[in-house]
Design an enzyme around this catalytic site. Structure first.
Site, PDB file in Angstrom:
ATOM      1  N   CYS A 325      43.544  37.188  38.859  1.00 30.28           N
ATOM      2  CA  CYS A 325      43.534  38.499  39.475  1.00 30.28           C
ATOM      3  C   CYS A 325      41.796  38.817  40.351  1.00 30.28           C
ATOM      4  CB  CYS A 325      43.392  39.386  38.757  1.00 30.28           C
ATOM      5  SG  CYS A 325      45.839  39.507  37.733  1.00 30.28           S
ATOM      6  N   ASP A 326      41.871  38.387  40.825  1.00 32.18           N
ATOM      7  CA  ASP A 326      40.312  38.592  41.705  1.00 32.18           C
ATOM      8  C   ASP A 326      40.747  37.851  42.797  1.00 32.18           C
ATOM      9  OD1 ASP A 326      37.774  38.436  43.006  1.00 32.18           O
ATOM     10  OD2 ASP A 326      36.844  38.306  41.003  1.00 32.18           O
TER      11      ASP A 326
END
Ligand SMILES: *Cc1c(COP(=O)(O)O)cnc(C)c1O
Length: 377
Positions: A325-326
């Site tokens: 989730c980056d």
């Protein structure tokens, strides 16, 4: 290069999750190729490229020396069977207490690029050999290492004079022409600089003996690369041009070229989607990304060969991204990657040429993902 042995291993062991598989036969060939192409240079394997104990043991048994970046890497090389005389502490940025620990382990060769580092070594490792790193521009390299390491040649002479005054042995000059250096002539200018430092010091009665030619030798990704012989010949010509019949001892520190083509990462397609109904491009998300070991895709610098079981079908360019989730975890977007139109969620994908600078770049538990598993066969 996905060898038969790697395919067999993946088919029989069926490891779950992303993993790196390294074939030692390929590492063995790479070492022999370097020995043949550059017979008069001592090989110092750059441990940081892949410090797997099996690789270090193989190279130690074949007679390799080791370029270590830290005390832990020194201990790993010793553990693999290298004697301390065969280890160089090649990082120019060291804590004084680490210099002392290396010295206590018997290491007596250190890299420096400034007077401050020389002083640490004079205090913590008295009488040792030091070589001074000079800056290069990294031109022609796909993963340049310019600016951070080394000093200008004129300052290198001062640094080595200072070492002499403090009772160290000024041993030579080092440089690194940038990693994945595809221009065989990149060593020429740096060797000219090295020659200048040799001459300046000779005028003071200090005789340097060694040029450390660094790493930079490429691994084959998507584009062809010149042969090891072509590098050997170009470097020998440059040495002759600058040093005439007084060619110094030389060492090379290959990392990428020793292990890059020996490794393959097995990964799986987690998701394929589009950003709008009429989006022309598909996003393909793998279970590995920048934080799982593919850090060298930063700025899309290194472009790995990718193989799927659907490579006979038509291809279309895709954005390739990792699972975290980056939003930085995107490998290829500016320059999308052609993948089969039929590629499907759940497909296994092989990323080739991943034996170097992957396993140790992988984060420990970012987003809860395990570090990249590594098998050396
Ligand atoms: C990283 C490094 C190497 C290895 O470089 P490659 O381009 O992987 O061959 C060699 N020497 C030093 C000092 C390094 O820092």
């Amino acid at each position: 290069m996905t060898t038969e042995r790697i395919i067999d291993f993946l088919n029989t062991r069926r490891p779950d999750g992303p993993c790196l598989v390294v074939d030692l036969d390929v590492v063995r060939d790479n070492f022999s190729t370097f020995k043949r192409a550059m017979p008069s240079s001592a090989i110092y394997y750059a441990v940081k490229a892949n410090p797997a104990p099996e690789i270090l043991r193989l190279l130690a048994a074949m007679g390799s020396n080791f370029d270590a970046a830290s005390v832990t890497e020194i201990e790993m090389a010793l553990e693999a069977g290298a004697t301390p005389q065969r280890i160089s502490f090649g990082n120019t940025i060291k804590k004084e207490r680490d210099v002392a620990r290396a010295f206590a382990l018997g290491v007596k060769m250190f890299a420096v690029d400034c007077a401050e580092e020389v002083e640490k070594i004079a205090r913590a490792a008295p009488g040792s050999r030091v070589f001074c790193r000079v800056l290069t521009d990294g031109e022609g390299a796909e993963w340049p290492l310019s600016r951070k390491f080394g000093c200008v040649p004129a300052m290198a002479a001062d640094v080595l004079r200072h070492a002499y005054a403090l009772g160290l042995e000024p041993y030579g000059v080092s440089f690194h022409v940038g990693s994945q250096q595809t221009d065989v002539h990149a060593w020429d200018r740096a060797l000219g600089d090295a020659r200048g430092v040799f001459e300046t010091l000779a005028a003071d009665g200090i005789v340097l003996k060694m040029v450390n030619l660094g790493g930079g030798f490429p691994s084959r990704y998507l584009k062809d690369i010149p042969s090891a012989e072509a590098y050997g010949q170009a470097i020998f010509c440059a040495l002759s041009k600058h040093f005439g019949n007084q060619i110094p001892e030389t060492i090379i520190e290959p990392g990428r070229a020793m292990v890059g083509n020996a490794g393959v990462i097995k990964t799986e397609v987690v998701l394929i989607s589009k950003k709008s109904r009429d989006d022309a491009i598909r996003w393909v998300y793998l279970d590995i990304g920048k934080f799982g070991g593919l850090a060298e895709t930063m700025d899309e610098a290194i472009r790995y060969p990718i193989r799927t079981s659907r490579d006979g079908d038509a291809f279309e360019p895709c954005v390739l991204a990792g699972p975290t989730c980056d939003s930085a975890d995107v490998m290829y977007e500016k320059n999308p990657y052609p993948l089969p139109i039929t590629l499907t969620i759940g497909d296994e994908v092989l990323i080739e040429g991943t034996g170097a600078y992957t396993s140790t770049y992988s984060s420990v538990a970012f987003n809860g993902f395990e570090p990249l598993k590594s098998y050396v066969i």
